[in-house]
Design an enzyme around this catalytic site. Structure first.
Site, PDB file in Angstrom:
ATOM      1  N   GLU A 223       0.842  -1.216   0.000  1.00 44.34           N
ATOM      2  CA  GLU A 223       0.000   0.000   0.000  1.00 44.34           C
ATOM      3  C   GLU A 223       0.866   1.251   0.000  1.00 44.34           C
ATOM      4  OE1 GLU A 223      -2.374   0.376   3.544  1.00 44.34           O
ATOM      5  OE2 GLU A 223      -3.558   2.040   2.732  1.00 44.34           O
ATOM      6  N   LYS A 225       1.604   5.505  -0.347  1.00 46.01           N
ATOM      7  CA  LYS A 225       1.022   6.709   0.242  1.00 46.01           C
ATOM      8  C   LYS A 225       1.829   7.903  -0.231  1.00 46.01           C
ATOM      9  CE  LYS A 225      -0.466   8.395   4.740  1.00 46.01           C
ATOM     10  NZ  LYS A 225      -0.990   7.977   6.028  1.00 46.01           N
ATOM     11  N   ASP A 256      -5.410   2.902  -1.595  1.00 47.14           N
ATOM     12  CA  ASP A 256      -6.206   3.551  -0.541  1.00 47.14           C
ATOM     13  C   ASP A 256      -6.598   4.910  -1.102  1.00 47.14           C
ATOM     14  OD1 ASP A 256      -6.701   5.398   1.659  1.00 47.14           O
ATOM     15  OD2 ASP A 256      -6.000   3.846   3.021  1.00 47.14           O
ATOM     16  N   HIS A 283      -8.524   0.042  -0.207  1.00 48.25           N
ATOM     17  CA  HIS A 283      -8.932   0.582   1.089  1.00 48.25           C
ATOM     18  C   HIS A 283      -9.879   1.722   0.803  1.00 48.25           C
ATOM     19  CE1 HIS A 283      -5.672  -0.701   4.243  1.00 48.25           C
ATOM     20  NE2 HIS A 283      -6.494  -1.677   3.902  1.00 48.25           N
ATOM     21  N   ASP A 323     -11.196   1.332   5.453  1.00 46.01           N
ATOM     22  CA  ASP A 323     -10.071   1.824   6.256  1.00 46.01           C
ATOM     23  C   ASP A 323     -10.305   3.277   6.654  1.00 46.01           C
ATOM     24  OD1 ASP A 323      -7.695   2.201   7.553  1.00 46.01           O
ATOM     25  OD2 ASP A 323      -6.505   2.488   5.738  1.00 46.01           O
TER      26      ASP A 323
HETATM   27  C1  RNT Z   1      -2.305   4.365   6.721  1.00 46.63           C
HETATM   28  C2  RNT Z   1      -2.842   3.268   5.868  1.00 46.63           C
HETATM   29  C3  RNT Z   1      -3.076   1.959   6.549  1.00 46.63           C
HETATM   30  C4  RNT Z   1      -3.720   2.071   7.909  1.00 46.63           C
HETATM   31  C5  RNT Z   1      -4.213   0.772   8.506  1.00 46.63           C
HETATM   32  C6  RNT Z   1      -4.498   0.883   9.945  1.00 46.63           C
HETATM   33  O1  RNT Z   1      -2.248   5.562   6.079  1.00 46.63           O
HETATM   34  O2  RNT Z   1      -4.019   3.692   5.242  1.00 46.63           O
HETATM   35  O3  RNT Z   1      -3.792   1.136   5.713  1.00 46.63           O
HETATM   36  O4  RNT Z   1      -4.769   2.980   7.911  1.00 46.63           O
HETATM   37  O5  RNT Z   1      -3.330  -0.236   8.211  1.00 46.63           O
HETATM   38 ZN    ZN Z   2      -5.087   2.211   4.113  1.00 52.49          ZN
END
Ligand code: RNT
Ligand code: ZN
Length: 416
Positions: A223, A225, A256, A283, A323
């Site tokens: 994931e 970011k 996400d 997410h 999430d």
């Molecule tokens: C954090 C990510 C991650 C968390 C969870 C708790 O920015 O989104 O996925 O929110 O793993």
């Molecule tokens: Zn996330």
């Protein structure tokens, strides 16, 4: 069958849509529900309040504390959610039962009571996440990319342990387990070296994946970011880094929708990845101006995400998970509102004649395409939604049940 549903069914039928098929399809789409909305991401392994890259805001009372309270809240909240449900757990929710072990030594036995609980609730499966935050071994904000070999080794071992636990969950639940790797690593200000931390992360991931695991049981996702509080200038696990890593190493990406620039849309990224991957993990959150993790609501981008999943025949390929974490309102209501919003968006998408719209696009009939797409927005979705809820055996009103539950637990739970 209510009269109002019957009228709605006929109206959709006139638009080329079979509401019965939509209702049947919706009940087969699993949504993985995050355990961490229940306790503000505190966990059960003693880490305390969420830190090192995760934070919650708000101080609504009656937060679940401990396994029993969390289970009671999950059970109540899940009973108010229609559709197929999975439980999404973080490693920090281990039940150590007095074992003096750190996260690098967690094993299936520390999660046996969760598997038992998930089976009792008749859930579709369990998904799992290494917890690389809220821990003293996050050194200077870094985990898998740390220059400190010992720190890296600890978290590599943790991830390997998590894969074993995921295999256990897959066996117990007879359903593949998605393991999602997210790390908080990054820098607040302009770094002197952007490449080396990424090479270290790459080597750590290689090491994690080098241990054999059953790919039919465990699906590993990474994931990305774009930034976080305290790591505004640079994140090691960027989108480009993980997309290339996943493509080259036969794992998948997790998108996400709070993790991109505000004008980048995950609804547009899903079909891009579907062109290359069998599995796309998701997410669903709601970022207000940034990755704020607000409760998911029935909004335009959510509908667009749902449309991409449905019209590309990807309801089983896209692994939908929630999430978000809101500590400012009743946490059960946050859970149920978000889960229902996703279900509603999926139903909205299932109630569209996508083939007809695609044909208009291919004929370049953009006038008709616009008109038709607008029409769908005011068709009687609510009537079909209510019928779906009825058939799922859940009431439309969930607030009163939640407030009753709140009243019942308020006595034992002091203001937290
Ligand atoms: C954090 C990510 C991650 C968390 C969870 C708790 O920015 O989104 O996925 O929110 O793993
Ligand atoms: Zn996330």
């Amino acid at each position: 069958m209510s009269d109002i549903y019957e009228i709605a069914r006929r109206e959709y039928c006139a638009h080329g849509v079979d509401t019965e098929a939509a209702i049947a399809a919706l009940s087969e789409i699993p949504i993985s529900i995050h355990c961490w909305q229940g306790d503000d991401v505190v966990g059960l392994d003693g880490g305390g309040a969420a830190s090192n890259g995760i934070q919650t805001t708000g101080n609504y009372p009656y937060r679940a504390s401990g396994f029993e309270e969390l289970k009671a809240d999950i059970e109540k909240a899940f009973s108010l959610m229609p559709g197929k449900k999975r439980l999404n757990l973080h490693a920090s929710y281990a039940m150590l039962g007095g074992d003096d072990v750190d996260r690098d030594c967690y094993g299936p036995k520390h999660f046996a009571s969760w598997a038992e609980f998930a089976k009792k609730l008749g859930l579709d499966g369990i998904d799992f996440n290494p917890t690389m935050f809220s821990h003293s071994k996050i050194k200077d904000g870094l985990s898998l990319s740390s220059p400190d070999e010992g720190i890296r080794a600890f978290w590599i071992k943790h991830c390997k342990a998590c894969i074993k636990i995921a295999e256990y969950f897959a066996d117990e639940m007879d359903s593949p387990c998605l393991v999602n790797i997210w790390i908080p690593d990054g820098y607040k200000d302009v770094p002197a070296d952007r490449l080396t931390p990424r090479l270290r992360l790459k080597a750590s991931l290689d090491e994690i994946l080098s241990a054999p695991y059953d790919k039919s049981k465990v699906k590993i996702a990474v994931e990305s970011k774009v930034f976080g509080i305290g790591v505004e200038s640079y994140t090691v696990g960027s989108n480009e880094f993980y997309q290339n890593y996943a493509a080259k190493n036969g794992i998948c990406c997790l998108l996400d929708n709070g993790h991109y620039h505000p004008l980048e849309y995950v609804s547009d990224k899903i079909p891009s990845l579907l062109a290359f991957y069998d599995t796309v993990a998701l997410h669903v959150t709601r970022g207000v101006r940034w990755d704020s993790d607000h409760v998911v609501l029935f909004e335009d981008e959510l509908k667009e995400i749902a449309k991409e999943i449905v019209r590309n025949d990807a309801t089983q390929k896209v692994k939908i998970a929630l999430d978000y974490f809101d500590a400012s309102i009743n946490r059960l209501s946050a859970w149920v509102t978000g889960q229902r919003a996703v279900q509603k968006a999926l139903l909205y998408a299932l109630l569209i004649d996508h083939d007809a719209l695609k044909k208009l696009q291919d004929k370049s009939d953009f006038t008709a395409l616009m008109v038709r797409q607008e029409e769908y927005k005011t068709l009687p979705l609510g009537a079909v939604w209510n019928e779906y809820l009825k058939r799922q055996g859940v009431k439309r009103d969930y607030l009163s049940d939640i407030l009753d539950h709140e009243k019942a637990v308020a006595k034992e739970r002091k203001q937290r």
